[in-house]
Design an enzyme around this catalytic site. Structure first.
Site, PDB file in Angstrom:
ATOM      1  N   HIS A 187      10.117   8.609  -1.199  1.00  0.00           N
ATOM      2  CA  HIS A 187       8.721   8.703  -0.770  1.00  0.00           C
ATOM      3  C   HIS A 187       7.873   8.859  -2.027  1.00  0.00           C
ATOM      4  CE1 HIS A 187       5.164   9.951   1.612  1.00  0.00           C
ATOM      5  NE2 HIS A 187       4.915  10.672   0.529  1.00  0.00           N
ATOM      6  N   HIS A 238      16.039   7.477   0.853  1.00  0.00           N
ATOM      7  CA  HIS A 238      14.825   6.716   0.565  1.00  0.00           C
ATOM      8  C   HIS A 238      13.968   7.503  -0.434  1.00  0.00           C
ATOM      9  CE1 HIS A 238      12.984   9.536   3.417  1.00  0.00           C
ATOM     10  NE2 HIS A 238      11.791   9.137   2.986  1.00  0.00           N
ATOM     11  N   ASP A 281       7.260   4.434   1.479  1.00  0.00           N
ATOM     12  CA  ASP A 281       8.698   4.719   1.498  1.00  0.00           C
ATOM     13  C   ASP A 281       9.477   3.495   1.043  1.00  0.00           C
ATOM     14  OD1 ASP A 281       8.328   7.269   2.359  1.00  0.00           O
ATOM     15  OD2 ASP A 281       9.000   6.930   4.426  1.00  0.00           O
ATOM     16  N   HIS A 330       1.033   9.221   7.082  1.00  0.00           N
ATOM     17  CA  HIS A 330       2.044   9.029   6.036  1.00  0.00           C
ATOM     18  C   HIS A 330       1.358   8.928   4.687  1.00  0.00           C
ATOM     19  CE1 HIS A 330       5.419   6.744   3.972  1.00  0.00           C
ATOM     20  NE2 HIS A 330       5.934   7.898   4.320  1.00  0.00           N
TER      21      HIS A 330
END
Length: 317
Positions: A296, A294, A215, A211
């Site tokens: 990122h 959301h 987030d 990742h």
């Protein structure tokens, strides 16, 4: 000169004069020795200072980095000569050393979760000297997450345009430094996914994936702000073919540091705009490869995604 007439003195008197003469000679000799010592010291001092101290000084921060950290290499040169350059490298990778003050340079070396922990030899050259510094990068455990993408988003791959624009964004190296001090969070929403998480997508482990950011699970339309000053170098939309990133903004903070903001519902800036810390640049959405609303936020250093948290906790200058 001291003259002694032995014939004109009695034995005791002669002894007295002899002793006096010897004492006088001793005193004269001692004065000469002291003077010679002082003179010798005065002569040798300039010679001792004629040997220059090391012209190249290197400081590494943080001193005990972990995987995902940004390693800052600060190089100071004493009596830098015109034309002197500073180079910083690790293996075959070279990192630009930007001048941050007179005779002072700084280069950033990113580390990622896909690397192995252990020693890194950093080679620094400048002022006619070369130093090799061994930096021990500590291991770090990253969580594993299982993501099930809904029909229509599972197996979505990036378009050629999307990949090209993202690659161009990561390659930006602006000599100017736009940011100042610590970064601020780009959203006040709750952070749901940390940096470095490894993932299974619909039951399949993404081997080369981690990742690449943080987030924030905010509601659709929630504000997204610039975490630091910079120039907008990327604006992409779903309509243009950004199927994975969704509506996206890329901000160059200068000197190889850049932020990316993905899955936006609205974009409020255009390419070429200069933004300030805290300026609203867009709103949270669920565009692209997203399971729900959301933001990122990814932070890149010299083309690699690094952990943004240290940049939020302290000033990385």
């Amino acid at each position: 000169m001291i003259t002694i007439d032995r014939n004109s003195q009695s034995p005791s008197s002669q002894n007295h004069w002899i002793n006096a003469a010897v004492n006088g000679l001793n005193q004269t000799f001692n004065k000469y020795i002291r003077a010679a010592s002082i003179t010798a010291g005065m002569v040798t001092l300039p010679i001792a200072f004629a040997f220059p101290a090391n012209a190249l000084q290197v400081q590494i921060n943080p001193q005990a980095p972990r995987l995902g950290d940004t390693i800052s290499v600060v190089v100071s040169l004493d009596n830098q000569a015109s034309g002197d350059s500073v180079t910083v490298s690790r293996g075959s990778d070279n990192y630009t050393a930007y001048e941050v003050a007179p005779n002072k340079y700084r280069a950033f070396i990113p580390t990622t979760p896909l690397e192995k922990a252990g020693g890194r030899t950093i080679t620094v050259t400048g002022g006619g000297e070369t130093k090799k510094i061994l930096v021990e990068v500590k291991p770090r455990t990253f969580k594993v997450q299982r993501i099930n993408l809904p029909p229509g988003k599972a197996g979505v791959s990036a378009t050629k345009l999307e990949l090209q624009r993202a690659s161009e964004f990561r390659a930006v190296r602006t000599p100017e430094k736009f940011w100042n001090g610590t970064f601020i969070k780009p959203s006040n929403a709750r952070m749901t996914t940390a940096f470095g998480v490894r993932r299974y997508y619909n039951g399949v482990f993404a081997k080369d994936y981690y990742h690449r950011g943080l987030d924030f699970a905010g509601g659709t339309g929630s504000p997204v702000i610039a975490p630091a000053a910079g120039r907008v170098v990327l604006v992409g939309t779903v309509k243009e073919g950004f199927r994975v990133h969704g509506n996206v903004i890329g901000v160059d903070h200068g000197q190889g540091v850049a932020s990316i903001f993905m899955h936006l519902s609205q974009i409020l800036v255009k390419e070429g705009d200069m933004v300030k810390p805290g300026q609203k640049i867009g709103t949270i959405g669920s565009t692209g490869a997203s399971t729900g609303p959301h933001l990122h936020w990814g932070l890149y250093v010299n083309g690699k995604s690094i952990d943004p948290i240290p940049w939020l906790n302290r000033a990385v200058e």
